[in-house]
Design a protein around this motif. Structure first.
Motif, mmCIF file in Angstrom:
data_model
loop_
_atom_site.group_PDB
_atom_site.id
_atom_site.type_symbol
_atom_site.label_atom_id
_atom_site.label_comp_id
_atom_site.label_asym_id
_atom_site.label_seq_id
_atom_site.Cartn_x
_atom_site.Cartn_y
_atom_site.Cartn_z
ATOM 1 N N ASN A 62 39.983 47.267 2.330
ATOM 2 C CA ASN A 62 40.736 46.715 1.203
ATOM 3 C C ASN A 62 41.598 47.769 0.525
ATOM 4 O OD1 ASN A 62 39.444 44.300 1.674
ATOM 5 N ND2 ASN A 62 38.007 44.494 -0.024
ATOM 6 N N THR A 80 44.542 48.887 2.592
ATOM 7 C CA THR A 80 45.541 47.811 2.627
ATOM 8 C C THR A 80 46.361 47.807 1.348
ATOM 9 O OG1 THR A 80 44.097 46.482 4.046
ATOM 10 C CG2 THR A 80 45.854 45.322 2.867
ATOM 11 N N ARG A 94 43.565 40.169 1.205
ATOM 12 C CA ARG A 94 42.177 40.638 1.234
ATOM 13 C C ARG A 94 41.229 39.449 1.136
ATOM 14 N NH1 ARG A 94 43.489 43.076 -4.048
ATOM 15 N NH2 ARG A 94 45.099 41.491 -3.742
ATOM 16 N N ALA A 103 41.116 42.890 6.034
ATOM 17 C CA ALA A 103 42.266 42.936 5.125
ATOM 18 C C ALA A 103 43.505 43.313 5.914
ATOM 19 C CB ALA A 103 42.007 43.934 4.007
#
Length: 396
Positions: free
Chosen positions: A336, A339, A357, A366
């Motif tokens: 996450n 990303t 996500r 994600a």
């Protein structure tokens, strides 16, 4: 204050997991080049797949529709809100996808979310013994429709025809409803609709197809996934959205006339909702003409050229581009936080790409959800390719 504190704690927990969602305010028309909070950006996050949202002919048609019909519809379709523009749009939509349906008829809705709630609950209405078979990666609106139907539901693994066949064979329900996206919104791949339809015909089940991301972009004439796969069957119930490739707003369901009449009589999301502005319906008549004509074909061809360019140009090692031939081109990063850093870095470079996500996607998957548009140029896509290739190395 204890209630507010509880909400604040829940929000902080989301933030700690890099799951807080934030809005950005756009100050320009929808398109590949947008003005966002004082910055000029190249957008790769819109579902305006054919670049029609700011098309001059559609804008003029919307103005004309407002001049003819005014702004609001004033009531639900079943009271006094069903305006001539709505009737003309539904007739045109039935014609647009009707070659793939038996005794086709269409009904329009304000949003695709509402259409999906309506079709699933409407087909199951009054039959507590009905059973629904829903694809694992279906859109949230389909999931919520299944929940609201309040009947027995089965979730089959993504594109797993064998698992679905076993579930259908084991069902004694008189009403069976198989529900699937056509183009999966976070992966970009296509459902195996021909095989799904064969199973439905074998087991006397409805096949509800959410073609939100295929309508307008798939098929020679832009008629969507049914045209793409050359399907035709009385078992098909087709949902298409009108705010993505069509460039305006709303959605529709097309199916056998008995199905549509059932929705009119039984679907609460249709019965108890004020009809969409008739000017929108009027504008959509022009949009459909564009989709079906030479301009639509040219835009679809250019979009496919851009998809091939992205596929050929990305040189990823740690990240993974999911295989997709549609406008949705996901790049899975996994973590996450990484990303979010990737999305922020692209944004600083003037490239706006959605960072997706959980819970929208499964934990550990994600991703950057790149969406291409016929409004993009090859030079703009080349800029994105270069940025993604460099960014994957820089964020190690």
């Amino acid at each position: 204050m204890d209630l507010i504190k509880k909400l604040q704690q829940q929000l902080q927990a989301l933030d700690d997991k890099q799951l807080i969602r934030k809005r950005r305010t756009v100050d320009s028309p929808c398109g590949p080049r947008v003005s966002v909070e004082g910055r000029e950006l190249l957008a790769f996050c819109s579902n305006d797949y054919l670049g029609l949202a700011n098309h001059r002919k559609i804008k003029l048609a919307l103005q004309e529709g407002a001049a003819i019909y005014g702004v609001g519809s004033g009531a639900s379709h079943l009271i006094s809100g069903h305006v001539r523009a709505h009737a003309m749009l539904e007739e045109r939509l039935a014609e647009f996808v009707g070659a793939h349906l038996e005794a086709p008829r269409a009904i329009s809705f304000s949003t695709g979310y509402m259409a999906n709630l309506a079709v699933i609950t409407g087909l199951a209405a009054g039959d507590k013994e009905a059973e629904i078979f829903s694809e694992e990666l279906n859109h949230a609106s389909l999931i919520d429709g299944v929940r609201l139907a309040r009947v027995k539901a089965h979730i089959y693994p993504h594109a797993d025809l064998e698992a679905l066949a076993k579930l259908l064979a084991g069902s004694q329900a008189a009403t069976k409803i198989v529900v699937t996206d056509s183009v999966f919104s976070m992966d970009g791949n296509l459902a195996p609709l021909p095989q799904l339809l064969a199973l439905c015909e074998q087991h006397n089940a409805w096949l509800v197809v959410d073609d939100a991301h295929g309508f307008g972009t798939l098929g020679e004439k832009g008629h969507g996934a049914l045209e793409h796969f050359s399907l035709r069957s009385p078992y098909l119930v087709y949902m298409g959205t009108l705010g993505k490739a069509a460039g305006v707003a709303g959605a529709f369901v097309a199916a056998h006339e008995a199905v549509i009449e059932t929705l009119i009589q039984k679907s609460r999301p249709y019965i108890f909702t004020t009809a969409a502005p008739p000017a929108m319906a009027h504008a959509l008549l022009t949009s459909l003409d564009l989709l079906e004509g030479d301009e639509g074909a040219t835009r679809r061809a250019h979009l496919q050229t851009l998809v091939a360019q992205l596929d050929d140009g990305l040189r990823l090692e740690r990240w993974r581009r999911l295989p997709s031939t549609t406008a949705i081109q996901p790049v899975v990063i996994g973590d996450n936080a990484e990303t979010m850093r990737a999305g922020a870095a692209l944004y600083q470079q003037g490239l706006w790409v959605g960072a997706i996500r959980p819970p929208t996607v499964a934990p550990g998957t994600a991703r950057l959800r790149v969406t291409l548009s016929a409004g993009h140029s090859s030079m703009e896509v080349a800029k994105l390719i270069g940025a993604l290739n460099a960014l994957e190395r820089d964020l190690k």
